[in-house]
Design a protein around this motif. Structure first.
Motif, mmCIF file in Angstrom:
data_model
loop_
_atom_site.group_PDB
_atom_site.id
_atom_site.type_symbol
_atom_site.label_atom_id
_atom_site.label_comp_id
_atom_site.label_asym_id
_atom_site.label_seq_id
_atom_site.Cartn_x
_atom_site.Cartn_y
_atom_site.Cartn_z
ATOM 1 N N GLU A 216 0.803 -1.224 0.000
ATOM 2 C CA GLU A 216 0.000 0.000 0.000
ATOM 3 C C GLU A 216 0.836 1.275 0.000
ATOM 4 O OE1 GLU A 216 -2.695 -0.278 3.272
ATOM 5 O OE2 GLU A 216 -3.828 -1.952 2.407
ATOM 6 N N LYS A 217 2.125 1.155 0.215
ATOM 7 C CA LYS A 217 2.996 2.330 0.200
ATOM 8 C C LYS A 217 3.053 2.907 -1.208
ATOM 9 C CE LYS A 217 5.912 0.493 3.903
ATOM 10 N NZ LYS A 217 7.226 -0.117 4.250
ATOM 11 N N ASP A 218 3.298 4.215 -1.284
ATOM 12 C CA ASP A 218 3.418 4.885 -2.573
ATOM 13 C C ASP A 218 4.797 4.572 -3.137
ATOM 14 O OD1 ASP A 218 3.030 6.449 -4.780
ATOM 15 O OD2 ASP A 218 3.413 8.352 -3.756
ATOM 16 N N ILE A 219 4.909 3.424 -3.765
ATOM 17 C CA ILE A 219 6.211 2.899 -4.171
ATOM 18 C C ILE A 219 6.775 3.667 -5.362
ATOM 19 C CG2 ILE A 219 5.297 1.165 -5.769
ATOM 20 C CD1 ILE A 219 7.452 -0.754 -4.633
ATOM 21 N N THR A 220 8.083 3.860 -5.342
ATOM 22 C CA THR A 220 8.812 4.514 -6.435
ATOM 23 C C THR A 220 10.095 3.725 -6.676
ATOM 24 O OG1 THR A 220 10.121 5.929 -4.963
ATOM 25 C CG2 THR A 220 7.967 6.782 -5.692
ATOM 26 N N PRO A 221 10.713 3.881 -7.858
ATOM 27 C CA PRO A 221 12.004 3.219 -8.086
ATOM 28 C C PRO A 221 13.045 3.622 -7.046
ATOM 29 C CG PRO A 221 11.089 3.977 -10.158
ATOM 30 C CD PRO A 221 10.208 4.553 -9.070
ATOM 31 N N ARG A 222 12.987 4.880 -6.599
ATOM 32 C CA ARG A 222 13.958 5.345 -5.601
ATOM 33 C C ARG A 222 13.783 4.610 -4.272
ATOM 34 N NH1 ARG A 222 17.537 9.119 -5.992
ATOM 35 N NH2 ARG A 222 18.401 10.192 -4.202
ATOM 36 N N MET A 223 12.566 4.158 -3.991
ATOM 37 C CA MET A 223 12.323 3.415 -2.762
ATOM 38 C C MET A 223 13.096 2.091 -2.762
ATOM 39 S SD MET A 223 8.676 2.436 -0.990
ATOM 40 C CE MET A 223 8.184 4.151 -0.812
ATOM 41 N N LEU A 224 13.269 1.491 -3.940
ATOM 42 C CA LEU A 224 14.059 0.262 -4.029
ATOM 43 C C LEU A 224 15.532 0.554 -3.770
ATOM 44 C CD1 LEU A 224 11.382 -0.725 -5.300
ATOM 45 C CD2 LEU A 224 12.753 -2.068 -6.905
ATOM 46 N N ARG A 225 15.990 1.715 -4.212
ATOM 47 C CA ARG A 225 17.376 2.146 -3.959
ATOM 48 C C ARG A 225 17.602 2.328 -2.459
ATOM 49 N NH1 ARG A 225 21.840 4.904 -6.179
ATOM 50 N NH2 ARG A 225 22.436 6.880 -5.224
ATOM 51 N N HIS A 226 16.677 3.028 -1.808
ATOM 52 C CA HIS A 226 16.795 3.222 -0.361
ATOM 53 C C HIS A 226 16.679 1.897 0.386
ATOM 54 C CE1 HIS A 226 16.939 7.479 -0.763
ATOM 55 N NE2 HIS A 226 15.670 7.643 -1.083
ATOM 56 N N SER A 227 15.805 1.023 -0.078
ATOM 57 C CA SER A 227 15.613 -0.268 0.584
ATOM 58 C C SER A 227 16.880 -1.111 0.507
ATOM 59 C CB SER A 227 14.444 -1.025 -0.064
ATOM 60 O OG SER A 227 13.237 -0.304 0.073
ATOM 61 N N CYS A 228 17.513 -1.101 -0.657
ATOM 62 C CA CYS A 228 18.780 -1.825 -0.815
ATOM 63 C C CYS A 228 19.789 -1.357 0.229
ATOM 64 C CB CYS A 228 19.321 -1.610 -2.225
ATOM 65 S SG CYS A 228 21.047 -2.106 -2.473
ATOM 66 N N ALA A 229 19.968 -0.045 0.337
ATOM 67 C CA ALA A 229 20.960 0.520 1.258
ATOM 68 C C ALA A 229 20.591 0.235 2.716
ATOM 69 C CB ALA A 229 21.080 2.021 1.035
ATOM 70 N N ALA A 230 19.319 0.431 3.068
ATOM 71 C CA ALA A 230 18.889 0.220 4.450
ATOM 72 C C ALA A 230 19.025 -1.240 4.864
ATOM 73 C CB ALA A 230 17.441 0.683 4.619
ATOM 74 N N HIS A 231 18.667 -2.151 3.970
ATOM 75 C CA HIS A 231 18.752 -3.583 4.297
ATOM 76 C C HIS A 231 20.202 -4.034 4.409
ATOM 77 C CE1 HIS A 231 14.493 -4.171 2.375
ATOM 78 N NE2 HIS A 231 14.476 -3.453 3.480
ATOM 79 N N MET A 232 21.074 -3.473 3.570
ATOM 80 C CA MET A 232 22.496 -3.799 3.691
ATOM 81 C C MET A 232 23.064 -3.269 5.005
ATOM 82 S SD MET A 232 23.999 -3.231 -0.158
ATOM 83 C CE MET A 232 25.652 -3.555 0.410
ATOM 84 N N ALA A 233 22.683 -2.040 5.357
ATOM 85 C CA ALA A 233 23.170 -1.449 6.610
ATOM 86 C C ALA A 233 22.719 -2.269 7.809
ATOM 87 C CB ALA A 233 22.673 -0.014 6.732
ATOM 88 N N SER A 234 21.462 -2.719 7.783
ATOM 89 C CA SER A 234 20.942 -3.496 8.915
ATOM 90 C C SER A 234 21.621 -4.849 9.035
ATOM 91 C CB SER A 234 19.425 -3.686 8.777
ATOM 92 O OG SER A 234 19.113 -4.487 7.654
ATOM 93 N N ASN A 235 22.188 -5.331 7.920
ATOM 94 C CA ASN A 235 22.918 -6.600 7.946
ATOM 95 C C ASN A 235 24.410 -6.417 8.213
ATOM 96 O OD1 ASN A 235 20.661 -8.099 7.542
ATOM 97 N ND2 ASN A 235 21.017 -8.519 5.383
ATOM 98 N N GLY A 236 24.842 -5.156 8.422
ATOM 99 C CA GLY A 236 26.218 -4.926 8.841
ATOM 100 C C GLY A 236 27.123 -4.228 7.854
ATOM 101 N N ALA A 237 26.597 -3.761 6.725
ATOM 102 C CA ALA A 237 27.456 -3.076 5.757
ATOM 103 C C ALA A 237 27.912 -1.732 6.296
ATOM 104 C CB ALA A 237 26.708 -2.875 4.436
ATOM 105 N N GLY A 238 29.166 -1.373 6.037
ATOM 106 C CA GLY A 238 29.687 -0.078 6.447
ATOM 107 C C GLY A 238 29.218 1.023 5.519
ATOM 108 N N LEU A 239 29.224 2.249 5.999
ATOM 109 C CA LEU A 239 28.751 3.372 5.197
ATOM 110 C C LEU A 239 29.605 3.592 3.956
ATOM 111 C CD1 LEU A 239 27.720 6.033 7.885
ATOM 112 C CD2 LEU A 239 26.276 4.403 6.655
ATOM 113 N N HIS A 240 30.911 3.335 4.046
ATOM 114 C CA HIS A 240 31.774 3.531 2.886
ATOM 115 C C HIS A 240 31.430 2.518 1.790
ATOM 116 C CE1 HIS A 240 34.521 6.704 4.217
ATOM 117 N NE2 HIS A 240 34.457 6.160 5.427
ATOM 118 N N THR A 241 31.092 1.294 2.198
ATOM 119 C CA THR A 241 30.677 0.281 1.224
ATOM 120 C C THR A 241 29.381 0.700 0.543
ATOM 121 O OG1 THR A 241 31.714 -1.511 2.481
ATOM 122 C CG2 THR A 241 29.978 -2.133 0.939
#
Length: 293
Positions: free
Chosen positions: A234-259
């Motif tokens: 139901e969220k107002d999905i956009t292609p940019r939301m997939l970009r943010h989701s990729c980054a947020a999910h990687m960060a939550s799994n331990g990726a560093g900000l530089h990566t």
């Protein structure tokens, strides 16, 4: 002053290899500053003072301009005058003590891992369209690339053997890894689907529409919206939301900000800082931090 601005934007374009949009943004910001200075009787960059710049910023604030926009203007002025000092066109930097207004940072909208999985399951792998759409969605989520980068990909940018793809933002390019899920989807698309869309035409574009032309931003947007609806998101999905989701999910799994910065192609680490709150204490490599690596 117009001459100095032209030298600066040429430097950004030719030496810094800044994107076209970045160059245009700097030129626009500095042209507005130059117009204000001329209204105050100042037409030479060497005669610009800190007092004049502070008065200019104050006029922007009183005009109701958003803090984020004022911050961008200040960043443009700082970069411009630093350049002039470095090139010895002026003796002192009048923008040195300029301070950007406090900008409230909003967390970008993201999908949960569950919502993302639901979305990726929607394309039916029973026809060329399904294979194509699956490959686009998987790749966008796997790499966090911009939709403009996705639709401009060439077949030659793809390295299935080593799991890398080349993304281009203006004149800048970066190599981004993708995981096994995206790799499989891309392989199936190349073997079972792309030839169908070519329609005996000749093009290097990776993703094609039903007419055999390169996929457009609008075309992908419609595809994404239709699958989100099928997935019950139901969220107002956009292609940019997939970009943010990729980054947020990687960060939550331990990726560093530089990566994350390197994968997303951020010019400044400050743009990546928004994902810091997702980070646990451990940090590791892509194949272990991306949910579909």
């Amino acid at each position: 002053m117009d001459e100095e601005i032209q030298y600066f934007v040429t430097y950004l374009r030719d030496e810094k290899k800044a994107s076209r949009n970045t160059v245009l943004s700097y030129h626009s910001d500095l042209s507005k500053m130059m117009l204000y200075a001329r209204e105050q009787g100042v037409d030479c960059a060497g005669d610009i003072t800190a007092t004049l710049l502070n008065a200019y910023v104050l006029s922007l604030e009183r005009g109701g301009m958003a803090a984020s926009t004022i911050s961008r203007y200040i960043a443009s002025m700082k970069a411009f005058f630093e350049y002039l000092v470095r090139k010895r066109r002026i003796d002192e930097d009048p923008a040195f003590r300029l301070k950007a207004p406090r900008v409230e940072k909003h967390m970008p909208g993201i999908l949960t891992v569950s919502e993302m999985e639901q979305l990726l399951e929607q394309p039916a792998l029973e026809n060329p369209k399904g294979y194509r759409d699956k490959a686009m969605l998987e790749l966008l989520y796997a790499t966090g690339m911009r939709v403009s980068e996705l639709v401009h990909l060439s077949v030659n940018d793809l390295n299935l053997r080593y799991g890398w793809i080349i993304c281009r933002d203006g004149e800048r390019e970066r190599m981004v890894p993708f995981g096994s899920s995206a790799g499989l989807a891309l392989l199936q698309y190349m073997e079972k689907s792309r030839e169908h869309f070519l329609k005996q035409k000749s093009t290097d574009a990776l993703f094609l529409n039903c007419a055999g032309a390169p996929m457009s931003r609008q075309g992908f947007w419609k595809i994404l919206k239709s699958y989100a609806k099928k997935a019950g998101i139901e969220k107002d999905i956009t292609p940019r939301m997939l970009r943010h989701s990729c980054a947020a999910h990687m960060a939550s799994n331990g990726a560093g900000l530089h990566t994350i910065r390197e994968i997303l192609g951020h010019a400044d680490l400050a743009a990546t800082q928004v994902y810091a709150e997702f980070q646990p204490e451990n940090k590791t490599e892509y194949s272990r931090v991306h949910p579909r690596g």
